[in-house]
Design a protein around this motif. Structure first.
Motif, PDB file in Angstrom:
ATOM      1  N   GLY A   9       0.798  -1.226   0.000  1.00 20.01           N
ATOM      2  CA  GLY A   9       0.000   0.000   0.000  1.00 20.01           C
ATOM      3  C   GLY A   9       0.823   1.264   0.000  1.00 20.01           C
ATOM      4  O   GLY A   9       0.375   2.302  -0.488  1.00 20.01           O
ATOM      5  N   ARG A  10       2.035   1.205   0.545  1.00 24.10           N
ATOM      6  CA  ARG A  10       2.834   2.424   0.700  1.00 24.10           C
ATOM      7  C   ARG A  10       3.181   3.038  -0.649  1.00 24.10           C
ATOM      8  O   ARG A  10       3.491   2.361  -1.605  1.00 24.10           O
ATOM      9  CB  ARG A  10       4.132   2.112   1.458  1.00 24.10           C
ATOM     10  CG  ARG A  10       4.909   3.368   1.839  1.00 24.10           C
ATOM     11  CD  ARG A  10       6.377   3.103   1.983  1.00 24.10           C
ATOM     12  NE  ARG A  10       7.012   2.700   0.731  1.00 24.10           N
ATOM     13  CZ  ARG A  10       7.361   3.541  -0.233  1.00 24.10           C
ATOM     14  NH1 ARG A  10       7.147   4.845  -0.104  1.00 24.10           N
ATOM     15  NH2 ARG A  10       7.936   3.095  -1.344  1.00 24.10           N
ATOM     16  N   ARG A  11       3.140   4.344  -0.679  1.00 23.53           N
ATOM     17  CA  ARG A  11       3.583   5.090  -1.854  1.00 23.53           C
ATOM     18  C   ARG A  11       4.189   6.405  -1.373  1.00 23.53           C
ATOM     19  O   ARG A  11       3.978   6.813  -0.226  1.00 23.53           O
ATOM     20  CB  ARG A  11       2.427   5.339  -2.818  1.00 23.53           C
ATOM     21  CG  ARG A  11       1.258   6.067  -2.210  1.00 23.53           C
ATOM     22  CD  ARG A  11       0.027   6.009  -3.125  1.00 23.53           C
ATOM     23  NE  ARG A  11      -1.080   6.779  -2.580  1.00 23.53           N
ATOM     24  CZ  ARG A  11      -1.946   6.348  -1.670  1.00 23.53           C
ATOM     25  NH1 ARG A  11      -1.828   5.114  -1.190  1.00 23.53           N
ATOM     26  NH2 ARG A  11      -2.925   7.123  -1.242  1.00 23.53           N
ATOM     27  N   SER A  12       4.943   7.037  -2.224  1.00 22.21           N
ATOM     28  CA  SER A  12       5.559   8.308  -1.855  1.00 22.21           C
ATOM     29  C   SER A  12       4.504   9.405  -1.830  1.00 22.21           C
ATOM     30  O   SER A  12       3.702   9.528  -2.756  1.00 22.21           O
ATOM     31  CB  SER A  12       6.666   8.673  -2.847  1.00 22.21           C
ATOM     32  OG  SER A  12       7.747   7.764  -2.727  1.00 22.21           O
ATOM     33  N   ILE A  13       4.520  10.189  -0.754  1.00 22.25           N
ATOM     34  CA  ILE A  13       3.525  11.244  -0.559  1.00 22.25           C
ATOM     35  C   ILE A  13       4.200  12.603  -0.726  1.00 22.25           C
ATOM     36  O   ILE A  13       5.183  12.909  -0.057  1.00 22.25           O
ATOM     37  CB  ILE A  13       2.880  11.124   0.838  1.00 22.25           C
ATOM     38  CG1 ILE A  13       2.140   9.779   0.959  1.00 22.25           C
ATOM     39  CG2 ILE A  13       1.943  12.290   1.110  1.00 22.25           C
ATOM     40  CD1 ILE A  13       1.018   9.577  -0.052  1.00 22.25           C
ATOM     41  N   ARG A  14       3.615  13.414  -1.625  1.00 21.78           N
ATOM     42  CA  ARG A  14       4.195  14.718  -1.928  1.00 21.78           C
ATOM     43  C   ARG A  14       3.238  15.871  -1.659  1.00 21.78           C
ATOM     44  O   ARG A  14       3.530  17.013  -2.001  1.00 21.78           O
ATOM     45  CB  ARG A  14       4.664  14.736  -3.397  1.00 21.78           C
ATOM     46  CG  ARG A  14       5.776  13.721  -3.682  1.00 21.78           C
ATOM     47  CD  ARG A  14       6.115  13.663  -5.156  1.00 21.78           C
ATOM     48  NE  ARG A  14       7.266  12.834  -5.423  1.00 21.78           N
ATOM     49  CZ  ARG A  14       7.219  11.498  -5.626  1.00 21.78           C
ATOM     50  NH1 ARG A  14       6.043  10.857  -5.569  1.00 21.78           N
ATOM     51  NH2 ARG A  14       8.326  10.811  -5.882  1.00 21.78           N
ATOM     52  N   VAL A 165       8.077  10.997   1.884  1.00 24.04           N
ATOM     53  CA  VAL A 165       8.852  10.901   0.656  1.00 24.04           C
ATOM     54  C   VAL A 165      10.303  11.173   1.022  1.00 24.04           C
ATOM     55  O   VAL A 165      10.613  12.124   1.731  1.00 24.04           O
ATOM     56  CB  VAL A 165       8.352  11.866  -0.446  1.00 24.04           C
ATOM     57  CG1 VAL A 165       8.492  13.328  -0.049  1.00 24.04           C
ATOM     58  CG2 VAL A 165       9.071  11.602  -1.766  1.00 24.04           C
ATOM     59  N   ILE A 166      11.168  10.272   0.590  1.00 21.64           N
ATOM     60  CA  ILE A 166      12.601  10.449   0.802  1.00 21.64           C
ATOM     61  C   ILE A 166      13.096  11.447  -0.238  1.00 21.64           C
ATOM     62  O   ILE A 166      12.842  11.279  -1.431  1.00 21.64           O
ATOM     63  CB  ILE A 166      13.339   9.109   0.657  1.00 21.64           C
ATOM     64  CG1 ILE A 166      12.824   8.109   1.695  1.00 21.64           C
ATOM     65  CG2 ILE A 166      14.850   9.292   0.801  1.00 21.64           C
ATOM     66  CD1 ILE A 166      13.344   6.689   1.504  1.00 21.64           C
ATOM     67  N   ASN A 167      13.766  12.501   0.211  1.00 20.76           N
ATOM     68  CA  ASN A 167      14.211  13.506  -0.751  1.00 20.76           C
ATOM     69  C   ASN A 167      15.491  14.182  -0.289  1.00 20.76           C
ATOM     70  O   ASN A 167      15.772  14.277   0.894  1.00 20.76           O
ATOM     71  CB  ASN A 167      13.117  14.554  -0.975  1.00 20.76           C
ATOM     72  CG  ASN A 167      12.997  15.534   0.169  1.00 20.76           C
ATOM     73  OD1 ASN A 167      13.559  16.619   0.126  1.00 20.76           O
ATOM     74  ND2 ASN A 167      12.270  15.154   1.216  1.00 20.76           N
ATOM     75  N   SER A 168      16.266  14.595  -1.283  1.00 17.74           N
ATOM     76  CA  SER A 168      17.481  15.351  -0.975  1.00 17.74           C
ATOM     77  C   SER A 168      17.422  16.774  -1.509  1.00 17.74           C
ATOM     78  O   SER A 168      18.295  17.578  -1.194  1.00 17.74           O
ATOM     79  CB  SER A 168      18.714  14.632  -1.550  1.00 17.74           C
ATOM     80  OG  SER A 168      18.631  14.552  -2.959  1.00 17.74           O
ATOM     81  N   VAL A 188      27.730  13.510   9.256  1.00 20.01           N
ATOM     82  CA  VAL A 188      27.496  13.783   7.838  1.00 20.01           C
ATOM     83  C   VAL A 188      25.995  13.792   7.585  1.00 20.01           C
ATOM     84  O   VAL A 188      25.286  12.857   7.989  1.00 20.01           O
ATOM     85  CB  VAL A 188      28.166  12.714   6.947  1.00 20.01           C
ATOM     86  CG1 VAL A 188      27.850  12.956   5.476  1.00 20.01           C
ATOM     87  CG2 VAL A 188      29.668  12.687   7.180  1.00 20.01           C
ATOM     88  N   ILE A 189      25.500  14.847   6.935  1.00 17.94           N
ATOM     89  CA  ILE A 189      24.083  14.914   6.578  1.00 17.94           C
ATOM     90  C   ILE A 189      23.860  14.055   5.345  1.00 17.94           C
ATOM     91  O   ILE A 189      24.432  14.311   4.291  1.00 17.94           O
ATOM     92  CB  ILE A 189      23.660  16.367   6.307  1.00 17.94           C
ATOM     93  CG1 ILE A 189      23.859  17.220   7.565  1.00 17.94           C
ATOM     94  CG2 ILE A 189      22.202  16.421   5.848  1.00 17.94           C
ATOM     95  CD1 ILE A 189      23.668  18.707   7.326  1.00 17.94           C
ATOM     96  N   MET A 190      23.026  13.033   5.509  1.00 13.20           N
ATOM     97  CA  MET A 190      22.847  12.085   4.404  1.00 13.20           C
ATOM     98  C   MET A 190      21.569  12.325   3.614  1.00 13.20           C
ATOM     99  O   MET A 190      21.600  12.441   2.393  1.00 13.20           O
ATOM    100  CB  MET A 190      22.847  10.650   4.932  1.00 13.20           C
ATOM    101  CG  MET A 190      22.615   9.623   3.841  1.00 13.20           C
ATOM    102  SD  MET A 190      22.695   7.933   4.440  1.00 13.20           S
ATOM    103  CE  MET A 190      22.165   7.054   2.967  1.00 13.20           C
ATOM    104  N   MET A 191      20.425  12.386   4.287  1.00 14.99           N
ATOM    105  CA  MET A 191      19.158  12.386   3.568  1.00 14.99           C
ATOM    106  C   MET A 191      18.081  13.012   4.427  1.00 14.99           C
ATOM    107  O   MET A 191      18.238  13.138   5.641  1.00 14.99           O
ATOM    108  CB  MET A 191      18.758  10.947   3.206  1.00 14.99           C
ATOM    109  CG  MET A 191      17.638  10.820   2.199  1.00 14.99           C
ATOM    110  SD  MET A 191      17.969  11.637   0.616  1.00 14.99           S
ATOM    111  CE  MET A 191      19.343  10.646   0.007  1.00 14.99           C
ATOM    112  N   ALA A 192      16.990  13.416   3.788  1.00 13.06           N
ATOM    113  CA  ALA A 192      15.819  13.919   4.500  1.00 13.06           C
ATOM    114  C   ALA A 192      14.604  13.076   4.126  1.00 13.06           C
ATOM    115  O   ALA A 192      14.501  12.580   3.004  1.00 13.06           O
ATOM    116  CB  ALA A 192      15.557  15.387   4.152  1.00 13.06           C
ATOM    117  N   ILE A 193      13.720  12.919   5.089  1.00  8.25           N
ATOM    118  CA  ILE A 193      12.441  12.259   4.837  1.00  8.25           C
ATOM    119  C   ILE A 193      11.337  13.217   5.249  1.00  8.25           C
ATOM    120  O   ILE A 193      11.205  13.560   6.427  1.00  8.25           O
ATOM    121  CB  ILE A 193      12.306  10.940   5.621  1.00  8.25           C
ATOM    122  CG1 ILE A 193      13.409   9.959   5.220  1.00  8.25           C
ATOM    123  CG2 ILE A 193      10.927  10.317   5.385  1.00  8.25           C
ATOM    124  CD1 ILE A 193      13.391   8.656   5.993  1.00  8.25           C
TER     125      ILE A 193
END
Length: 224
Positions: A9-14, A165-168, A188-193
């Motif tokens: 069911g999961r999908r990226s939410i924007r 949504v995983i985003n950089s 180290v800053i890697m990623m944002a969710i």
């Protein structure tokens, strides 16, 4: 939810509702996520859970610096641009999203609006910034572990009714993120969710990315 319901069911939410996410729910999500596999139990990850005025200042600084032409300063760098089938998949999901949002190929205004949404972390009420210890920088297993915990976060969030949504794009200007979030120099800053309650009226939220089949992805050796 059952496990299969979460995964399928999961999908990226924007697109997100203007509704706060309780700290207790985020803690539940992180408690589940940190059960992710980690090489020799090293657990190199750290989480900076950002909201409110701090997140708004990160959005503002990221947008202003990007629009002023300040070079991208992401600390966790990608490789060369995708080619071949990987580029095809990248284009395919972009086409799906633009079609859902009614963004025509030559509509520069709407395309720029979409870019700006990415710079603002899609206006989500919460941003989870993932960092790792600088002393393990350059170790590929470290980034593998952090990828696993990212996966854990988005799935655990979905099980609680939250979208991510995983985003950089939203952390392209790392000095802004580091200063506003109080991230020390030894990380180290890697990623944002981006995280929040999904806005079911936002067209892009209905997009389900196509995945290659198990037959295309897997080779079975030693089976009848």
């Amino acid at each position: 939810m059952e496990y299969d319901e979460v995964i399928n069911g999961r999908r990226s939410i924007r697109g997100y509702l203007d509704k706060p996410v309780p700290k207790e729910v985020i803690k539940e999500v992180l408690e589940l996520a940190i059960r992710a596999p980690s090489s020799m139990n090293t657990q190199p990850w750290h989480f900076y859970v950002i909201g409110g005025d701090v997140l708004n200042r990160i959005r503002k600084g990221n947008v202003e610096r990007n629009m002023a032409g300040v070079p991208d300063s992401r600390e966790f760098r990608g490789g060369d641009k995708y080619q071949g089938v990987h580029r095809d998949r990248q284009v395919e999901i972009a086409v799906q999203l633009f079609e859902a949002m009614g963004i025509e190929r030559h509509d520069k205004e709407k395309r720029m609006d979409w870019v700006l949404r990415g710079f603002r972390q899609f206006d989500a009420p919460v941003s989870v910034i993932i960092t790792f210890d600088k002393e393990v920088e350059g170790n590929d297993i470290t980034t593998f572990d952090c990828g696993a915990v990212c996966n854990g976060i988005v799935n655990a969030a979905w099980s609680r009714g939250l979208g991510c949504v995983i985003n950089s794009q939203g952390i392209m200007q790392s000095p802004v993120v580091r200063e506003e979030a109080g991230i020390p120099d030894d990380q180290v800053i890697m990623m944002a969710i981006a995280m929040g309650w999904p806005d079911e009226t936002f067209p892009a939220n209905a997009v389900v990315s196509r995945r290659k089949s198990v037959d295309d992805a897997a080779v079975f050796v030693g089976f009848d």
